[in-house]
Scaffold this motif. Structure first.
Motif, PDB file in Angstrom:
ATOM      1  N   VAL A  44       0.848  -1.185   0.000  1.00 28.11           N
ATOM      2  CA  VAL A  44       0.000   0.000   0.000  1.00 28.11           C
ATOM      3  C   VAL A  44       0.885   1.237   0.000  1.00 28.11           C
ATOM      4  O   VAL A  44       1.821   1.336   0.778  1.00 28.11           O
ATOM      5  CB  VAL A  44      -0.934   0.013   1.231  1.00 28.11           C
ATOM      6  CG1 VAL A  44      -1.764   1.277   1.245  1.00 28.11           C
ATOM      7  CG2 VAL A  44      -1.833  -1.201   1.210  1.00 28.11           C
ATOM      8  N   VAL A  48      -2.161   6.156  -0.178  1.00 32.79           N
ATOM      9  CA  VAL A  48      -3.338   5.431   0.300  1.00 32.79           C
ATOM     10  C   VAL A  48      -3.560   5.716   1.777  1.00 32.79           C
ATOM     11  O   VAL A  48      -4.687   5.896   2.237  1.00 32.79           O
ATOM     12  CB  VAL A  48      -3.163   3.909   0.079  1.00 32.79           C
ATOM     13  CG1 VAL A  48      -4.344   3.145   0.657  1.00 32.79           C
ATOM     14  CG2 VAL A  48      -3.035   3.613  -1.402  1.00 32.79           C
ATOM     15  N   ARG A  52      -6.861   7.311   3.400  1.00 31.35           N
ATOM     16  CA  ARG A  52      -7.666   6.640   4.405  1.00 31.35           C
ATOM     17  C   ARG A  52      -7.783   7.478   5.683  1.00 31.35           C
ATOM     18  O   ARG A  52      -8.820   7.501   6.337  1.00 31.35           O
ATOM     19  CB  ARG A  52      -7.076   5.260   4.725  1.00 31.35           C
ATOM     20  CG  ARG A  52      -7.954   4.420   5.648  1.00 31.35           C
ATOM     21  CD  ARG A  52      -9.374   4.317   5.113  1.00 31.35           C
ATOM     22  NE  ARG A  52      -9.451   3.714   3.815  1.00 31.35           N
ATOM     23  CZ  ARG A  52      -9.548   2.403   3.601  1.00 31.35           C
ATOM     24  NH1 ARG A  52      -9.592   1.573   4.619  1.00 31.35           N
ATOM     25  NH2 ARG A  52      -9.622   1.931   2.381  1.00 31.35           N
ATOM     26  N   PHE A  86      -6.964  -1.847   6.464  1.00 31.02           N
ATOM     27  CA  PHE A  86      -6.636  -2.410   5.155  1.00 31.02           C
ATOM     28  C   PHE A  86      -6.719  -3.924   5.204  1.00 31.02           C
ATOM     29  O   PHE A  86      -5.927  -4.578   5.867  1.00 31.02           O
ATOM     30  CB  PHE A  86      -5.222  -1.997   4.718  1.00 31.02           C
ATOM     31  CG  PHE A  86      -5.057  -0.517   4.550  1.00 31.02           C
ATOM     32  CD1 PHE A  86      -5.482   0.123   3.395  1.00 31.02           C
ATOM     33  CD2 PHE A  86      -4.484   0.239   5.561  1.00 31.02           C
ATOM     34  CE1 PHE A  86      -5.341   1.480   3.253  1.00 31.02           C
ATOM     35  CE2 PHE A  86      -4.342   1.594   5.416  1.00 31.02           C
ATOM     36  CZ  PHE A  86      -4.762   2.229   4.260  1.00 31.02           C
ATOM     37  N   GLU A  90      -8.689  -5.414  -0.007  1.00 31.29           N
ATOM     38  CA  GLU A  90      -8.513  -3.999  -0.333  1.00 31.29           C
ATOM     39  C   GLU A  90      -7.139  -3.755  -0.927  1.00 31.29           C
ATOM     40  O   GLU A  90      -6.985  -3.003  -1.897  1.00 31.29           O
ATOM     41  CB  GLU A  90      -8.705  -3.139   0.914  1.00 31.29           C
ATOM     42  CG  GLU A  90     -10.136  -2.957   1.345  1.00 31.29           C
ATOM     43  CD  GLU A  90     -10.230  -2.068   2.559  1.00 31.29           C
ATOM     44  OE1 GLU A  90     -11.027  -1.127   2.532  1.00 31.29           O
ATOM     45  OE2 GLU A  90      -9.502  -2.303   3.540  1.00 31.29           O
ATOM     46  N   THR A  91      -6.129  -4.393  -0.353  1.00 29.92           N
ATOM     47  CA  THR A  91      -4.777  -4.219  -0.852  1.00 29.92           C
ATOM     48  C   THR A  91      -4.661  -4.709  -2.286  1.00 29.92           C
ATOM     49  O   THR A  91      -4.043  -4.057  -3.135  1.00 29.92           O
ATOM     50  CB  THR A  91      -3.778  -4.978   0.035  1.00 29.92           C
ATOM     51  OG1 THR A  91      -3.882  -4.513   1.384  1.00 29.92           O
ATOM     52  CG2 THR A  91      -2.357  -4.778  -0.454  1.00 29.92           C
ATOM     53  N   GLN A  93      -7.092  -4.883  -4.501  1.00 33.70           N
ATOM     54  CA  GLN A  93      -7.823  -3.946  -5.351  1.00 33.70           C
ATOM     55  C   GLN A  93      -6.991  -2.694  -5.630  1.00 33.70           C
ATOM     56  O   GLN A  93      -6.969  -2.184  -6.751  1.00 33.70           O
ATOM     57  CB  GLN A  93      -9.142  -3.557  -4.689  1.00 33.70           C
ATOM     58  CG  GLN A  93     -10.161  -4.685  -4.618  1.00 33.70           C
ATOM     59  CD  GLN A  93     -11.426  -4.259  -3.892  1.00 33.70           C
ATOM     60  OE1 GLN A  93     -11.726  -3.071  -3.802  1.00 33.70           O
ATOM     61  NE2 GLN A  93     -12.164  -5.219  -3.372  1.00 33.70           N
ATOM     62  N   LEU A  94      -6.306  -2.214  -4.605  1.00 32.17           N
ATOM     63  CA  LEU A  94      -5.476  -1.026  -4.773  1.00 32.17           C
ATOM     64  C   LEU A  94      -4.334  -1.294  -5.750  1.00 32.17           C
ATOM     65  O   LEU A  94      -3.993  -0.451  -6.575  1.00 32.17           O
ATOM     66  CB  LEU A  94      -4.921  -0.583  -3.418  1.00 32.17           C
ATOM     67  CG  LEU A  94      -5.951  -0.018  -2.438  1.00 32.17           C
ATOM     68  CD1 LEU A  94      -5.344   0.125  -1.055  1.00 32.17           C
ATOM     69  CD2 LEU A  94      -6.479   1.316  -2.928  1.00 32.17           C
ATOM     70  N   LYS A  95      -3.732  -2.482  -5.650  1.00 40.01           N
ATOM     71  CA  LYS A  95      -2.652  -2.829  -6.576  1.00 40.01           C
ATOM     72  C   LYS A  95      -3.161  -2.899  -8.007  1.00 40.01           C
ATOM     73  O   LYS A  95      -2.490  -2.446  -8.948  1.00 40.01           O
ATOM     74  CB  LYS A  95      -2.037  -4.175  -6.172  1.00 40.01           C
ATOM     75  CG  LYS A  95      -1.237  -4.143  -4.883  1.00 40.01           C
ATOM     76  CD  LYS A  95      -0.689  -5.519  -4.560  1.00 40.01           C
ATOM     77  CE  LYS A  95       0.132  -5.505  -3.292  1.00 40.01           C
ATOM     78  NZ  LYS A  95       0.645  -6.844  -2.941  1.00 40.01           N
ATOM     79  N   ARG A  97      -5.809  -1.317  -9.282  1.00 40.34           N
ATOM     80  CA  ARG A  97      -6.081   0.045  -9.734  1.00 40.34           C
ATOM     81  C   ARG A  97      -4.780   0.757 -10.105  1.00 40.34           C
ATOM     82  O   ARG A  97      -4.701   1.460 -11.122  1.00 40.34           O
ATOM     83  CB  ARG A  97      -6.796   0.840  -8.639  1.00 40.34           C
ATOM     84  CG  ARG A  97      -8.191   0.358  -8.295  1.00 40.34           C
ATOM     85  CD  ARG A  97      -8.730   1.190  -7.146  1.00 40.34           C
ATOM     86  NE  ARG A  97      -9.845   0.554  -6.470  1.00 40.34           N
ATOM     87  CZ  ARG A  97     -10.327   0.956  -5.305  1.00 40.34           C
ATOM     88  NH1 ARG A  97      -9.790   2.005  -4.693  1.00 40.34           N
ATOM     89  NH2 ARG A  97     -11.351   0.329  -4.753  1.00 40.34           N
ATOM     90  N   HIS A 197      -3.858   4.771  -7.442  1.00 37.51           N
ATOM     91  CA  HIS A 197      -4.753   3.784  -6.826  1.00 37.51           C
ATOM     92  C   HIS A 197      -6.178   4.310  -6.676  1.00 37.51           C
ATOM     93  O   HIS A 197      -7.078   3.557  -6.334  1.00 37.51           O
ATOM     94  CB  HIS A 197      -4.222   3.396  -5.445  1.00 37.51           C
ATOM     95  CG  HIS A 197      -4.301   4.526  -4.468  1.00 37.51           C
ATOM     96  ND1 HIS A 197      -3.291   5.448  -4.320  1.00 37.51           N
ATOM     97  CD2 HIS A 197      -5.289   4.907  -3.618  1.00 37.51           C
ATOM     98  CE1 HIS A 197      -3.653   6.336  -3.420  1.00 37.51           C
ATOM     99  NE2 HIS A 197      -4.852   6.040  -2.980  1.00 37.51           N
ATOM    100  N   SER A 198      -6.385   5.610  -6.903  1.00 37.62           N
ATOM    101  CA  SER A 198      -7.675   6.237  -6.638  1.00 37.62           C
ATOM    102  C   SER A 198      -8.469   6.426  -7.936  1.00 37.62           C
ATOM    103  O   SER A 198      -8.077   7.222  -8.800  1.00 37.62           O
ATOM    104  CB  SER A 198      -7.483   7.587  -5.949  1.00 37.62           C
ATOM    105  OG  SER A 198      -8.705   8.268  -5.836  1.00 37.62           O
TER     106      SER A 198
END
Length: 273
Positions: A44, A48, A52, A86, A90-91, A93-95, A97, A197-198
């Motif tokens: 992350v 991020v 958060r 986290f 979620e981690t 998904q962030l990767k 993105r 990531h956003s």
């Protein structure tokens, strides 16, 4: 409160819990604290963690309130903070993105420099789903009136002209001026940023920059940009004129201002509460 187990190169949590003096003393010290938080979250990014904190604690660059500091002080350790906020899903998904956003940037650089024929298709295929997602997410947060701003109005006009009248020389000038005028300067006014990531931040950047890249390709490489499109773009650009380079874009902006004012402050005006 309690002292957390230490990780290599990281101070105990009790020593890392921020104080008002520390966070307000300098941006660099506040930034270092957030980096320490990120150490505990594998995969992350630092951005991020900042995002958060903004979501969960309503953090902003204005400063920290007593309630926010108290919330941070109740955390037993930074590792607890990471595990609480986290999940593994979620981690991942962030990767995903992050990777998708980076690959998209590579594609856009290639398209602007060599793949001009794909620029119109890239725009018409990506704009509708991103705008639809923006309307959906903003409506959930009761921010739907933001989707009536000039940037959406301008993109809609460019989108329709691109589909319905791609060969019109006068409308091409209007498209070019709208894309490179208020629409583009909005990226700086609203401090758009490439936070990979956003989805929200990347969509904002896309809305303000994609029309500029599109019109660059059509303006300077019309033959290449027309290759796979349903109709050819004008091969010559109209000479500068007061009517189409100044008055038409101003009239377009004024029309939006009237539309927005009547709709938001009149027809759709919310209740006082």
């Amino acid at each position: 409160e309690g002292v957390a187990p230490t990780a290599e190169g990281v101070a105990p949590a009790a020593e890392r819990v921020p104080t008002r003096e520390r966070l307000n003393s300098s941006d660099s010290e506040s930034d270092e604290y957030l980096k320490d938080v990120a150490v505990f979250v594998k995969g992350v990014t630092h951005d991020v963690v900042v995002e958060r904190l903004e979501e969960e604690l309503h953090w902003s660059d204005i400063g920290w309130t007593d309630n926010q500091l108290e919330s941070l002080g109740l955390l037993a350790s930074l590792s607890d903070f990471a595990s609480k906020h986290f999940t593994a899903s979620e981690t991942s998904q962030l990767k995903l993105r992050f990777a998708s956003s980076v690959l998209t940037q590579f594609f856009k650089v290639w398209a602007v420099s060599a793949g001009h024929a794909l620029l119109p298709w890239y725009y018409v295929l990506t704009m509708p789903p991103l705008i639809a997602w923006r309307v959906y997410t903003y409506t959930k947060q009761q921010w739907q009136y933001f989707c009536l701003d000039y940037c959406y109005f301008g993109n809609l006009a460019i989108f329709l002209i691109l589909l319905l009248a791609p060969g019109d020389r006068e409308l091409l000038v209007l498209q070019f001026c709208v894309a490179n005028g208020l629409l583009y300067t909005g990226a700086f006014s609203f401090r758009n940023s490439l936070v990979f990531h956003s989805v929200d931040k990347m969509t904002s950047t896309y809305i303000h920059s994609a029309p500029v890249l599109l019109m660059f390709g059509i303006r300077w490489f019309p033959r290449e940009a027309s290759k796979y499109w349903h109709a050819p773009f004008p091969h010559t650009f109209l000479p500068w004129s007061l009517r189409w380079n100044v008055l038409a874009p101003l009239a377009f902006a004024a029309a939006h201002a009237v539309f927005y004012t009547v709709l938001v402050y009149g027809i759709l005006r919310p209740e006082e509460h």
